[in-house]
Design a protein around this motif. Structure first.
Motif, PDB file in Angstrom:
ATOM      1  N   ARG A   1     -36.391  -0.610 -12.315  1.00  0.00           N
ATOM      2  CA  ARG A   1     -35.308  -1.538 -12.664  1.00  0.00           C
ATOM      3  C   ARG A   1     -35.834  -2.710 -13.464  1.00  0.00           C
ATOM      4  NH1 ARG A   1     -33.178  -4.525  -8.610  1.00  0.00           N
ATOM      5  NH2 ARG A   1     -31.641  -5.283 -10.099  1.00  0.00           N
TER       6      ARG A   1
ATOM      7  N   LYS B   1     -34.735  -3.736 -17.228  1.00  0.00           N
ATOM      8  CA  LYS B   1     -34.135  -5.049 -17.485  1.00  0.00           C
ATOM      9  C   LYS B   1     -34.946  -5.832 -18.517  1.00  0.00           C
ATOM     10  CE  LYS B   1     -32.268  -7.403 -14.088  1.00  0.00           C
ATOM     11  NZ  LYS B   1     -30.812  -7.286 -14.308  1.00  0.00           N
TER      12      LYS B   1
ATOM     13  N   THR C   1     -31.670   4.591 -13.741  1.00  0.00           N
ATOM     14  CA  THR C   1     -31.796   3.745 -14.930  1.00  0.00           C
ATOM     15  C   THR C   1     -31.237   4.374 -16.199  1.00  0.00           C
ATOM     16  OG1 THR C   1     -33.999   4.655 -15.412  1.00  0.00           O
ATOM     17  CG2 THR C   1     -33.895   2.699 -13.984  1.00  0.00           C
TER      18      THR C   1
ATOM     19  N   GLU D   1     -27.814  -0.730 -19.675  1.00  0.00           N
ATOM     20  CA  GLU D   1     -28.126  -0.900 -18.256  1.00  0.00           C
ATOM     21  C   GLU D   1     -27.053  -0.253 -17.404  1.00  0.00           C
ATOM     22  OE1 GLU D   1     -28.621  -4.996 -17.292  1.00  0.00           O
ATOM     23  OE2 GLU D   1     -30.410  -5.264 -18.538  1.00  0.00           O
ATOM     24  N   THR D   2     -27.475   0.501 -16.410  1.00  0.00           N
ATOM     25  CA  THR D   2     -26.534   1.076 -15.445  1.00  0.00           C
ATOM     26  C   THR D   2     -26.081  -0.007 -14.462  1.00  0.00           C
ATOM     27  OG1 THR D   2     -28.283   1.668 -13.886  1.00  0.00           O
ATOM     28  CG2 THR D   2     -27.706   3.304 -15.566  1.00  0.00           C
ATOM     29  N   PHE D   3     -25.081   0.322 -13.681  1.00  0.00           N
ATOM     30  CA  PHE D   3     -24.612  -0.588 -12.637  1.00  0.00           C
ATOM     31  C   PHE D   3     -25.741  -0.888 -11.663  1.00  0.00           C
ATOM     32  CE2 PHE D   3     -22.419  -1.913  -8.805  1.00  0.00           C
ATOM     33  CZ  PHE D   3     -21.345  -2.646  -9.285  1.00  0.00           C
TER      34      PHE D   3
ATOM     35  N   ARG E   1     -28.308  -3.335 -13.046  1.00  0.00           N
ATOM     36  CA  ARG E   1     -27.803  -4.712 -13.060  1.00  0.00           C
ATOM     37  C   ARG E   1     -27.753  -5.330 -11.665  1.00  0.00           C
ATOM     38  NH1 ARG E   1     -22.737  -5.028 -17.374  1.00  0.00           N
ATOM     39  NH2 ARG E   1     -23.945  -4.410 -19.212  1.00  0.00           N
ATOM     40  N   TYR E   2     -27.330  -4.563 -10.687  1.00  0.00           N
ATOM     41  CA  TYR E   2     -27.042  -5.176  -9.387  1.00  0.00           C
ATOM     42  C   TYR E   2     -27.955  -4.703  -8.259  1.00  0.00           C
ATOM     43  CZ  TYR E   2     -22.930  -6.599 -11.970  1.00  0.00           C
ATOM     44  OH  TYR E   2     -22.091  -7.145 -12.918  1.00  0.00           O
TER      45      TYR E   2
END
Length: 487
Positions: free
Chosen positions: A365, A369, A404, A448-450, A453-454
């Motif tokens: 991740r 990012k 990812t 970016e996938t959900f 991001r989170y």
């Protein structure tokens, strides 16, 4: 004794569902014996039985660690007798299983209604599965979601939920099936399983056809056994590097982790080789486990391992675990500071992680990012004799790829060296334990996938679901599952 046997049976079935064992389909039923075992038990008995379940699962699933601890490490480093490796292996199982005392403890407070109980137990299990991966001793290996690595349709959910979403799904169905069996409605299991596999198949058919990527790299699988690797000189490894790359010109060549075991930045021979190809080479330097790019005769460090492996590369909580310093590998390293993304020539932005970092979703991740358009892991899995160990490590890339939406290339000393596409499909892999140089064509991706991001937001949702399930149950005046049992 019956409940203890059922807990062990659950651990055994869960282990058999892991990559390299019998069948991932067993995971849909593997927790049912544990649910029978804890039924009607007090809170502390439940905690103990849950611990036994996961302890059994870990010892069987990671059986391949035992010969490493009792044979390879003592042979290579000679720091302790073989019998002590057995003690360390058992302690490893205990450390991994301790969080599941919590699952058993909290299972006592499960609501009685089938829907609320399913939500509650699946949430609580997910909570402790997440907590097991936190901290200096955190590890995600053996997560029950790994059983579904070949279920390509189902695993697409991890781009949203991470693997915790799969954990929740698996536990939910086990609880549901347990309730069906208790109510003598076991036949209902079949339509549910049929629907799950129909859904998996349908999603697979909706996925785009795999495409050949435009970015080409050469991955080296030198197949140097660990028994030899730590006694081979840099000169011999240079000769091996030269022989494996003599047929390539103008390529980007990637070696496994610690291809050289000493700082070789001043090697004239290496600089000469870089006139033909550009190298991404792993070797320790500056007290770090690092990766360098050698391009046109110039070295530059592009990444140093951030997530160091406990006991081997760092000593966690020294005041508590100082006695285990004999497990140290070459040395204790300083962690890298950044999840760095870099270019090689005109390559897309890429990243290289090292060894077991691929087990930790937060590493991939962080790279994405920071702008990485493809993910690479370099590793030395020559420590492990069994294919189950190599497959277990390789399939981590399946989940990191889907989380990812990046293609994931693993470059390993003895294998598995292979490429996974952004949907978790294994595109290509070299044969195991064969000295080969393989060409892989990778497709870079942006966005970016959900999940990227989170992150592990599903952990917090599980906490909320567990609390809400109990709250609704109490509002309805229901008794929790263990209410009639004395503490």
């Amino acid at each position: 004794m019956v409940s203890l046997f059922l807990s062990v049976l659950s651990g055994f079935l869960t282990a058999l569902s892991m990559p390299g064992f019998l069948s991932g389909a067993l995971i849909w039923f593997s927790l049912i014996p544990l649910l029978y075992a804890v039924e009607g038990r007090g809170v502390w008995k439940r905690a103990f039985l849950s611990f036994v379940y996961f302890f059994t699962h870990v010892l069987i699933s990671f059986f391949w660690v035992l010969p490493t601890l009792t044979e390879n490490v003592p042979l290579v480093f000679g720091r302790y007798p073989s019998w002590l490796g057995i003690v360390v292996f058992v302690l490893m199982g205990i450390i991994e299983a301790v969080p599941f005392f919590g699952f058993g403890f909290l299972s006592y407070f499960a609501p009685r209604s089938i829907v609320l109980k399913t939500l509650y137990l699946a949430s609580v299990y997910t909570i402790f599965e997440y907590l097991r991966g936190v901290g200096e001793l955190g590890f995600t290996g053996g997560r029950i979601s790994e059983a579904l690595y070949s279920h390509t349709g189902l695993i697409q959910i991890v781009s949203i939920t991470g693997t915790l979403g799969l954990v929740f799904l698996i536990v939910s169905l086990n609880v549901l099936f347990h309730e069906f069996l208790k109510r003598r409605k076991g036949l209902l299991i079949f339509p549910v399983i049929f629907f799950v596999y129909l859904l998996n198949s349908s999603v697979v058919h909706l996925l785009p056809v795999p495409e050949r990527g435009s970015f080409e790299v050469v991955a080296l699988q030198p197949n140097v056994p660990t028994s030899l690797k730590y006694s081979v000189s840099s000169g011999e490894m240079l000769e091996l590097l030269e022989s494996m790359t003599k047929d390539f010109h103008g390529s980007i060549v990637i070696t496994p982790e610690a291809f050289f075991l000493e700082d070789v930045r001043y090697s004239q021979k290496l600089r000469e080789l870089s006139e033909e190809n550009t190298f991404v080479i792993g070797f320790p330097a500056d007290n770090q486990n690092s990766v360098f790019v050698l391009e046109d005769g110039r070295f530059r460090k592009v990444y140093s391992k951030v997530k160091l492996f406990p006991f081997v590369e760092k000593l966690p909580y020294p005041r508590v675990f100082g006695v285990f310093s004999f497990l140290k590998g070459l040395s204790y390293y300083e962690p890298g500071r950044n999840f760095s993304v870099f270019n090689v020539g005109e390559s897309p932005p890429l990243s290289v992680q090292i060894c077991f970092e691929s087990y930790f979703p937060e590493v991939s991740r962080a790279f994405v990012k920071n702008g990485s358009e493809l993910l690479i892991v370099v590793t030395n899995d020559g420590w492990f004799h069994y294919k189950a160990a190599l497959l277990n490590h390789f399939v981590q890339g399946v989940f990191r790829a889907v989380e990812t939406r990046r293609q994931f290339l693993q470059v390993a000393n003895t294998g598995i060296t292979g490429l996974v596409d952004e949907y978790g499909r294994i595109v290509d892999a070299l044969p195991l334990r064969v000295r080969l140089a393989g060409e892989f064509h990778i497709k870079p991706r942006k966005g970016e996938t959900f999940y990227v991001r989170y992150g592990d937001w599903f952990f917090y949702l599980s906490v909320i679901l567990a609390v809400v399930s109990v709250f609704i149950s109490r509002m309805r005046g229901e008794r929790n599952e263990g209410i009639r049992v004395r503490l």
